[in-house]
Design a protein around this motif. Sequence first.
Motif, PDB file in Angstrom:
ATOM      1  N   GLU A 129       0.826  -1.215   0.000  1.00  0.00           N
ATOM      2  CA  GLU A 129       0.000   0.000   0.000  1.00  0.00           C
ATOM      3  C   GLU A 129       0.857   1.260   0.000  1.00  0.00           C
ATOM      4  OE1 GLU A 129      -3.626  -2.141   2.492  1.00  0.00           O
ATOM      5  OE2 GLU A 129      -2.356  -0.652   3.491  1.00  0.00           O
ATOM      6  N   GLU A 130       1.887   1.253   0.836  1.00  0.00           N
ATOM      7  CA  GLU A 130       2.733   2.455   0.951  1.00  0.00           C
ATOM      8  C   GLU A 130       3.501   2.702  -0.340  1.00  0.00           C
ATOM      9  OE1 GLU A 130       2.815   4.517   3.555  1.00  0.00           O
ATOM     10  OE2 GLU A 130       1.853   3.314   5.117  1.00  0.00           O
ATOM     11  N   SER A 131       3.993   1.640  -0.955  1.00  0.00           N
ATOM     12  CA  SER A 131       4.869   1.823  -2.123  1.00  0.00           C
ATOM     13  C   SER A 131       4.098   1.916  -3.433  1.00  0.00           C
ATOM     14  CB  SER A 131       5.851   0.653  -2.236  1.00  0.00           C
ATOM     15  OG  SER A 131       5.173  -0.537  -2.602  1.00  0.00           O
ATOM     16  N   GLU A 132       2.922   1.294  -3.461  1.00  0.00           N
ATOM     17  CA  GLU A 132       2.169   1.176  -4.728  1.00  0.00           C
ATOM     18  C   GLU A 132       3.039   0.578  -5.829  1.00  0.00           C
ATOM     19  OE1 GLU A 132      -0.250   4.727  -5.711  1.00  0.00           O
ATOM     20  OE2 GLU A 132       0.522   5.503  -3.804  1.00  0.00           O
ATOM     21  N   LEU A 133       3.942  -0.296  -5.444  1.00  0.00           N
ATOM     22  CA  LEU A 133       4.826  -0.976  -6.394  1.00  0.00           C
ATOM     23  C   LEU A 133       4.705  -2.486  -6.182  1.00  0.00           C
ATOM     24  CD1 LEU A 133       8.130   1.115  -6.029  1.00  0.00           C
ATOM     25  CD2 LEU A 133       6.619   1.073  -8.032  1.00  0.00           C
ATOM     26  N   PRO A 134       5.123  -3.286  -7.172  1.00  0.00           N
ATOM     27  CA  PRO A 134       5.172  -4.739  -6.950  1.00  0.00           C
ATOM     28  C   PRO A 134       6.093  -5.044  -5.762  1.00  0.00           C
ATOM     29  CG  PRO A 134       5.564  -4.217  -9.266  1.00  0.00           C
ATOM     30  CD  PRO A 134       5.556  -2.911  -8.538  1.00  0.00           C
ATOM     31  N   VAL A 135       5.696  -6.027  -4.965  1.00  0.00           N
ATOM     32  CA  VAL A 135       6.453  -6.356  -3.750  1.00  0.00           C
ATOM     33  C   VAL A 135       7.035  -7.767  -3.858  1.00  0.00           C
ATOM     34  CG1 VAL A 135       6.298  -6.732  -1.250  1.00  0.00           C
ATOM     35  CG2 VAL A 135       5.003  -4.868  -2.313  1.00  0.00           C
ATOM     36  N   ILE A 136       8.321  -7.863  -3.591  1.00  0.00           N
ATOM     37  CA  ILE A 136       8.992  -9.165  -3.561  1.00  0.00           C
ATOM     38  C   ILE A 136       9.309  -9.490  -2.103  1.00  0.00           C
ATOM     39  CG2 ILE A 136      11.038 -10.457  -4.296  1.00  0.00           C
ATOM     40  CD1 ILE A 136      11.015  -8.598  -6.825  1.00  0.00           C
ATOM     41  N   ALA A 137       8.611 -10.486  -1.592  1.00  0.00           N
ATOM     42  CA  ALA A 137       8.813 -10.873  -0.191  1.00  0.00           C
ATOM     43  C   ALA A 137      10.122 -11.643  -0.062  1.00  0.00           C
ATOM     44  CB  ALA A 137       7.635 -11.710   0.285  1.00  0.00           C
ATOM     45  N   TYR A 138      10.411 -12.079   1.131  1.00  0.00           N
ATOM     46  CA  TYR A 138      11.694 -12.733   1.373  1.00  0.00           C
ATOM     47  C   TYR A 138      11.459 -14.011   2.155  1.00  0.00           C
ATOM     48  CZ  TYR A 138      16.782 -11.819   1.361  1.00  0.00           C
ATOM     49  OH  TYR A 138      18.125 -11.824   1.112  1.00  0.00           O
ATOM     50  N   VAL A 139      11.917 -15.115   1.586  1.00  0.00           N
ATOM     51  CA  VAL A 139      11.852 -16.386   2.314  1.00  0.00           C
ATOM     52  C   VAL A 139      13.257 -16.672   2.810  1.00  0.00           C
ATOM     53  CG1 VAL A 139      11.521 -18.873   2.057  1.00  0.00           C
ATOM     54  CG2 VAL A 139       9.861 -17.286   1.069  1.00  0.00           C
ATOM     55  N   GLN A 140      13.420 -16.701   4.111  1.00  0.00           N
ATOM     56  CA  GLN A 140      14.760 -16.767   4.684  1.00  0.00           C
ATOM     57  C   GLN A 140      14.704 -17.441   6.052  1.00  0.00           C
ATOM     58  OE1 GLN A 140      13.953 -12.252   6.021  1.00  0.00           O
ATOM     59  NE2 GLN A 140      16.082 -12.833   5.974  1.00  0.00           N
ATOM     60  N   ASN A 141      15.836 -17.587   6.661  1.00  0.00           N
ATOM     61  CA  ASN A 141      15.875 -18.327   7.925  1.00  0.00           C
ATOM     62  C   ASN A 141      15.358 -17.533   9.131  1.00  0.00           C
ATOM     63  OD1 ASN A 141      17.938 -16.590   8.254  1.00  0.00           O
ATOM     64  ND2 ASN A 141      19.580 -18.123   8.202  1.00  0.00           N
ATOM     65  N   LEU A 142      14.911 -16.302   8.907  1.00  0.00           N
ATOM     66  CA  LEU A 142      14.285 -15.561  10.009  1.00  0.00           C
ATOM     67  C   LEU A 142      12.817 -15.934  10.172  1.00  0.00           C
ATOM     68  CD1 LEU A 142      15.670 -11.922   9.599  1.00  0.00           C
ATOM     69  CD2 LEU A 142      16.193 -13.547  11.428  1.00  0.00           C
ATOM     70  N   LEU A 143      12.298 -16.703   9.212  1.00  0.00           N
ATOM     71  CA  LEU A 143      10.900 -17.138   9.317  1.00  0.00           C
ATOM     72  C   LEU A 143      10.774 -18.148  10.448  1.00  0.00           C
ATOM     73  CD1 LEU A 143       9.765 -17.816   5.638  1.00  0.00           C
ATOM     74  CD2 LEU A 143       9.072 -15.950   7.137  1.00  0.00           C
ATOM     75  N   THR A 144       9.669 -18.069  11.140  1.00  0.00           N
ATOM     76  CA  THR A 144       9.464 -19.016  12.235  1.00  0.00           C
ATOM     77  C   THR A 144       8.421 -20.066  11.861  1.00  0.00           C
ATOM     78  OG1 THR A 144       7.908 -17.440  13.159  1.00  0.00           O
ATOM     79  CG2 THR A 144      10.132 -17.425  14.076  1.00  0.00           C
ATOM     80  N   SER A 145       7.937 -20.001  10.608  1.00  0.00           N
ATOM     81  CA  SER A 145       6.901 -20.959  10.208  1.00  0.00           C
ATOM     82  C   SER A 145       7.222 -21.519   8.836  1.00  0.00           C
ATOM     83  CB  SER A 145       5.548 -20.264  10.185  1.00  0.00           C
ATOM     84  OG  SER A 145       5.579 -19.290   9.162  1.00  0.00           O
ATOM     85  N   ASP A 146       6.302 -22.296   8.306  1.00  0.00           N
ATOM     86  CA  ASP A 146       6.522 -22.958   7.023  1.00  0.00           C
ATOM     87  C   ASP A 146       6.448 -21.958   5.864  1.00  0.00           C
ATOM     88  OD1 ASP A 146       6.660 -25.302   5.250  1.00  0.00           O
ATOM     89  OD2 ASP A 146       4.651 -24.605   4.699  1.00  0.00           O
ATOM     90  N   SER A 147       7.488 -21.917   5.071  1.00  0.00           N
ATOM     91  CA  SER A 147       7.574 -20.902   4.010  1.00  0.00           C
ATOM     92  C   SER A 147       6.511 -21.105   2.928  1.00  0.00           C
ATOM     93  CB  SER A 147       8.965 -20.914   3.384  1.00  0.00           C
ATOM     94  OG  SER A 147       9.234 -22.167   2.792  1.00  0.00           O
ATOM     95  N   VAL A 148       6.144 -22.347   2.665  1.00  0.00           N
ATOM     96  CA  VAL A 148       5.163 -22.582   1.598  1.00  0.00           C
ATOM     97  C   VAL A 148       3.790 -22.053   2.027  1.00  0.00           C
ATOM     98  CG1 VAL A 148       4.128 -24.304   0.064  1.00  0.00           C
ATOM     99  CG2 VAL A 148       6.470 -24.635   0.906  1.00  0.00           C
ATOM    100  N   ASN A 149       3.400 -22.339   3.260  1.00  0.00           N
ATOM    101  CA  ASN A 149       2.116 -21.818   3.748  1.00  0.00           C
ATOM    102  C   ASN A 149       2.102 -20.300   3.756  1.00  0.00           C
ATOM    103  OD1 ASN A 149       0.806 -24.203   4.159  1.00  0.00           O
ATOM    104  ND2 ASN A 149       1.562 -24.437   6.273  1.00  0.00           N
ATOM    105  N   LEU A 150       3.220 -19.723   4.159  1.00  0.00           N
ATOM    106  CA  LEU A 150       3.291 -18.256   4.198  1.00  0.00           C
ATOM    107  C   LEU A 150       3.128 -17.692   2.786  1.00  0.00           C
ATOM    108  CD1 LEU A 150       3.828 -15.654   5.850  1.00  0.00           C
ATOM    109  CD2 LEU A 150       6.231 -15.901   5.218  1.00  0.00           C
ATOM    110  N   MET A 151       3.869 -18.240   1.817  1.00  0.00           N
ATOM    111  CA  MET A 151       3.789 -17.706   0.454  1.00  0.00           C
ATOM    112  C   MET A 151       2.416 -17.957  -0.175  1.00  0.00           C
ATOM    113  SD  MET A 151       6.348 -15.882  -0.165  1.00  0.00           S
ATOM    114  CE  MET A 151       5.723 -15.427  -1.789  1.00  0.00           C
ATOM    115  N   LYS A 152       1.789 -19.046   0.212  1.00  0.00           N
ATOM    116  CA  LYS A 152       0.437 -19.346  -0.287  1.00  0.00           C
ATOM    117  C   LYS A 152      -0.514 -18.203   0.091  1.00  0.00           C
ATOM    118  CE  LYS A 152      -2.548 -23.388  -0.193  1.00  0.00           C
ATOM    119  NZ  LYS A 152      -2.660 -24.721   0.412  1.00  0.00           N
ATOM    120  N   ARG A 153      -0.330 -17.695   1.297  1.00  0.00           N
ATOM    121  CA  ARG A 153      -1.184 -16.586   1.733  1.00  0.00           C
ATOM    122  C   ARG A 153      -0.686 -15.257   1.164  1.00  0.00           C
ATOM    123  NH1 ARG A 153      -1.690 -16.816   8.047  1.00  0.00           N
ATOM    124  NH2 ARG A 153      -3.161 -15.102   7.621  1.00  0.00           N
TER     125      ARG A 153
END
Length: 299
Positions: A129-153
């Motif tokens: 919302e703030e950027s009004e640009l395409p957003v590329i998230a980050y899947v990395q070892n700071l995640l505390t949950s399953d990366s596939v479920n997170l990206m699915k959402r």
Amino acid sequence: MSNTLVQGIMPALVSHFKNDGTVLKESIKANMDRNFSQGACGFYICGSTGEGPVITTQMRKEIAETVVEHNNGRGLIVNHIGAAATMDAFELARHAKECGCDAVSSVVPNFYFKHNDDEIIDYYKRIAEESELPVIAYVQNLLTSDSVNLMKRLIEVDGVIGCKFTLTDFYSMRRIKELNGGDINVINGPDEMLICGLSMGADAGIGSTYNLMCAEYVKLRNQFLNGDIEGARQTQYKVNKVTEILIKYSVSRAVKYILSLDGIEAGDMAYPMAPLTDEQKTMLVKELTDVGFFDKYNK
Ligand code: MN9
């Protein structure tokens, strides 16, 4: 519009600056030109390699402005706006749009506190919302949950187009690439395993060692795309000999020093990261010479 915006080899640009806050614009521009001449498809700026989270917001804005202006439409500029203070991230997200970046990216906001998936999703929604640009998230070892479920959402969030995948679990990478009917931008993080990412469907690679060996990585990707898997493997093995050395000396620090040998003023590493000692510099050059770096890679 398709989500697969980034396709190609995108160096995570090192940031040249001094610890008094001066941005070394000419160095940044010179490094961009070198990389463009070797086939870079654009730049990922102010990520870990670019030391974004450990320099000031003002410096990050100056770097983004310099890069966008010098880019002059030649490639894509993805601005990593993640910051320990989320208010700073929002400010940088707005600035990214104002100054003409093509997309924004951010590590998860878990710098200090560990956030759950709902909070992380809300964060990326705000960034969109703030950027009004395409957003590329980050899947990395700071995640505390399953990366596939997170990206699915996350891929359901307006504006989120994909992720930079910096884990080494290529099974999860593949499952992410199959989300949204495959219309998701999945970008390989570990340079030393680019061929694995490509094999599991990554559209692109973003990396620190690309700063020094962009042409080799472009060759690797082309070999892969043309079905020359043995050639791609050999190229990967070859660049990895250099990467192993760079990691030992801390990649951005080694990259900036090596670039300085070509007349690009290195500047500092963000304090308190110490500069290389004279002895380390000599050893680094010797080790890189021994694997043939100066003859074969850095063209
Ligand atoms: O941008 C980089 N990953 C991180 C991607 O900084 C966490 C990589 O390029 C690594 O620096 C590289 C060396 O390990 O693969």
